[in-house]
Design an enzyme around this catalytic site. Structure first.
Site, short mmCIF file in Angstrom:
data_model
loop_
_atom_site.label_atom_id
_atom_site.label_comp_id
_atom_site.label_asym_id
_atom_site.label_seq_id
_atom_site.Cartn_x
_atom_site.Cartn_y
_atom_site.Cartn_z
N LYS A 196 -4.84 -0.37 -14.62
CA LYS A 196 -4.13 0.75 -15.19
C LYS A 196 -2.69 0.31 -15.48
O LYS A 196 -2.27 -0.66 -14.86
CB LYS A 196 -4.18 1.94 -14.24
CG LYS A 196 -3.27 1.78 -12.99
CD LYS A 196 -3.24 3.03 -12.21
CE LYS A 196 -1.89 3.64 -12.01
NZ LYS A 196 -0.72 2.88 -11.69
N LYS A 238 -10.37 2.59 -1.93
CA LYS A 238 -9.82 2.80 -0.59
C LYS A 238 -10.94 3.27 0.33
O LYS A 238 -11.69 4.20 -0.01
CB LYS A 238 -8.69 3.84 -0.62
CG LYS A 238 -7.39 3.28 -1.14
CD LYS A 238 -6.24 4.22 -0.86
CE LYS A 238 -4.97 3.74 -1.52
NZ LYS A 238 -4.32 2.63 -0.84
N HIS A 287 -7.31 1.45 -8.05
CA HIS A 287 -7.56 0.91 -6.70
C HIS A 287 -7.78 2.01 -5.67
O HIS A 287 -8.31 1.77 -4.61
CB HIS A 287 -6.45 -0.07 -6.28
CG HIS A 287 -5.17 0.60 -5.85
ND1 HIS A 287 -4.26 1.11 -6.73
CD2 HIS A 287 -4.65 0.82 -4.62
CE1 HIS A 287 -3.24 1.62 -6.06
NE2 HIS A 287 -3.45 1.47 -4.77
N HIS A 305 -4.75 8.28 -9.71
CA HIS A 305 -5.10 8.35 -8.28
C HIS A 305 -5.34 9.79 -7.80
O HIS A 305 -6.33 10.08 -7.13
CB HIS A 305 -4.01 7.73 -7.40
CG HIS A 305 -3.63 6.34 -7.80
ND1 HIS A 305 -4.50 5.48 -8.42
CD2 HIS A 305 -2.46 5.64 -7.66
CE1 HIS A 305 -3.88 4.32 -8.65
NE2 HIS A 305 -2.65 4.40 -8.21
N ASP A 334 2.04 7.63 -13.62
CA ASP A 334 1.85 6.47 -12.75
C ASP A 334 0.77 6.72 -11.69
O ASP A 334 -0.07 5.86 -11.45
CB ASP A 334 3.20 6.14 -12.06
CG ASP A 334 3.13 4.90 -11.20
OD1 ASP A 334 2.45 3.93 -11.61
OD2 ASP A 334 3.73 4.88 -10.11
C1 BG6 Z 1 0.22 2.35 -8.03
C2 BG6 Z 1 1.50 2.88 -8.60
O1 BG6 Z 1 -0.84 2.54 -8.93
O2 BG6 Z 1 -0.08 3.05 -6.82
C3 BG6 Z 1 2.64 2.73 -7.59
O3 BG6 Z 1 1.82 2.16 -9.79
C4 BG6 Z 1 2.26 3.39 -6.28
O4 BG6 Z 1 3.84 3.30 -8.09
C5 BG6 Z 1 0.92 2.88 -5.81
O5 BG6 Z 1 3.26 3.05 -5.34
C6 BG6 Z 1 0.43 3.64 -4.59
O6 BG6 Z 1 -0.70 2.98 -4.10
P1 BG6 Z 1 -0.93 2.83 -2.55
O7 BG6 Z 1 -2.19 2.08 -2.40
O8 BG6 Z 1 0.28 2.12 -1.99
O9 BG6 Z 1 -1.02 4.22 -2.01
#
Ligand code: BG6
Length: 486
Positions: A158, A192, A188, A250, A245
């Site tokens: 992404k 998780k 990602h 997510h 973002d």
């Molecule tokens: C990423 C974003 O996709 O996900 C970041 O670009 C963010 O800004 C991150 O900090 C958060 O992922 P995680 O796994 O740290 O919760």
């Protein structure tokens, strides 16, 4: 068994941008873990491609340094793993370079005596995608080396575009070169552990599923609050902002997991289509609703970050009220919230249940039953409920059944997720990857909000970093959905 399958899949993993950040933080350590667990194919090579001029040995040294920085010791396994790495330098815009790569990959196949699978990974800023994809295609690299076997697949990170329009352009381009089953779009969060566990919790147990709908659930809250700020990512982040973002991907994927219907079968097609069914049914908010029930803010000091415009209007925090038009969740408010430089690190989904009627519980306003899926600060599932206090009187108190999924330190952020994603891509399992339909549905929803925000209908507010200021200032959204108002 997956182990056996991956072992018998001679694979070459070609990484464009192999000297970049993703390689350091995620890919190299993830591959090493898979190697140590014996989950990589027996015949496996990584070909790093980048503009740097490096020999194979230089590249291996770099990878070795990365692994050491992740705590690995230089032992026999470490050294044999480094043998996997090869390097090709070249400019992304040079057609000749791709022909050389094709020839190079052919040589590997000849030395193995097989037609191997090719996995291409674009670890480069999205501006390079088009050029690399077109060159991959014109050099014939996207075609399998034989009709009998040897797939080609592509992994993309992404952001998939900046809005629905640009995502369609990117997808059309991908679509002309690859079939959907060859395209692996990474989010990602789907990999998780705790989020994968939501499906197990819901569909492998029979405890709550019957009450997993609007008659019993009062609201859903999804939050991704980070203590870190934008740090060195100013150039990327500015003009993107928190909603694009992490909100568009997510948070909405988390919503899809808690709100989807039983997929009946746990194969990729069923699960992806059930996730899509939720995302497609995100109710488009009206301008009035966005004006009244969304909030965006930026932390003080953000504009001093390198790469950020002096007059930047980019949000680093948002809260949005959303609804789903599904029979299961119609009219159940969903609060989506995310921010950087927050007072505390909280990544969770909270499901609040409605009262029993009549309820044997204390009179007046009080907490209701909640199920909390928490990713951070710890991976746990908690169930909050009322209990009688021990003693002669009929007094009640809120208690918690708490399941700690793993102790702290039993996971390595990102690396674990990428292990799973890379292995699944080799195995051809698309469950944890985002489909083109999902991408479009998510953009459609966030585009509607961004259009209103950027037309200044929802003015940007400011908050002091490392405080709850933004959360409190947007508290009117939660007040509005408290049951008395609905
Ligand atoms: C990423 C974003 O996709 O996900 C970041 O670009 C963010 O800004 C991150 O900090 C958060 O992922 P995680 O796994 O740290 O919760």
């Amino acid at each position: 068994m997956k182990i056996d399958e991956s072992k018998n899949m001679p694979t070459v993993f070609v990484i464009f941008g192999a000297t970049g950040d993703l390689m350091k933080k995620k890919i190299a350590p993830a591959l090493f873990n898979l190697y140590k667990k014996g989950r990589l194919p027996k015949l496996f090579k990584v070909v790093g491609v980048s503009r740097s001029i490096l020999s194979d040995d230089d590249f291996r040294k770099r990878v070795g340094e990365i692994l050491k920085s992740h705590g690995s010791k230089e032992d026999e396994v470490f050294r044999s793993f480094l043998e996997v790495f090869l390097f090709k330098s070249g400019q992304f815009d040079n057609e000749e370079n791709y022909k050389n790569i094709a020839k190079y990959l052919l040589d590997i196949d000849v030395s193995w005596g097989v037609c191997s699978n090719k996995l291409f990974y674009l670890s480069v800023p999205p501006v390079h995608y088009e050029m690399i994809l077109k060159n991959l295609s014109s050099s014939g690299l996207t075609l399998p080396c034989s009709q009998q076997g040897g797939w080609t697949r592509i992994l993309v990170e992404k952001p998939f575009g900046k809005d629905a329009k640009t995502a369609i352009v990117l997808d059309n381009l991908l679509g002309t070169l690859f079939r959907e089953e060859q395209i692996y779009r990474i989010d990602h969060y789907l990999a998780k552990e705790m989020l994968q566990n939501i499906l197990t919790f819901r569909f492998s147990n029979n405890l709550f599923e019957d009450s997993w709908h609007k008659d019993f659930i009062e609201k859903i809250e999804i939050r991704l609050l980070e203590k870190i700020g934008v740090e060195e990512r100013g150039e990327f982040y500015d003009g993107i902002g928190a909603l694009r973002d992490v909100g568009q991907n997510h948070l909405l994927q988390m919503l899809a997991l808690v709100a989807m219907d039983n997929p009946s079968s746990f194969d990729a097609v069923s699960i992806r289509s059930k996730r899509f069914d939720v995302l497609e049914k995100l109710k488009m908010p009206s301008v009035e609703e966005i004006k009244n029930y969304s909030y965006r803010a930026q932390y003080e000091g953000y504009k001093n970050i390198k790469g950020v415009k002096l007059k930047s209007e980019t949000e680093t925090y948002f809260k949005i009220l959303a609804y789903l038009d599904t029979p299961r969740f119609k009219d159940v408010p969903v609060v989506l919230e995310s921010g950087k430089r927050m007072r505390e690190q909280v990544k969770e989904i909270v499901i609040t249940f409605k009262h029993q009627t009549p309820c044997l519980c204390p009179p007046g306003i009080h907490y209701k039953n909640k199920i909390i899926f928490s990713v951070e600060p710890q991976e746990r599932i908690s169930i909050r409920f009322w209990s009688k206090k021990p003693g002669l009187d009929m007094e009640m108190e809120e208690r918690e059944l708490d399941f700690l999924y793993r102790r702290d330190g039993e996971r390595t952020q990102y690396v674990e997720e990428y292990e799973k994603l890379l292995l699944d891509c080799i195995l051809g399992d698309q469950t944890l990857f985002v489909s083109t339909d999902e991408v479009q549905a998510m953009w459609k929803f966030t585009d509607a909000i961004l259009d209103v925000w950027y037309n200044d209908i929802v003015p940007l507010k400011f908050y002091n970093p490392d405080t709850d200021e933004a959360r409190e200032s947007s508290g009117y959204i939660e007040e509005y959905i408290s049951s008395d108002n609905l």
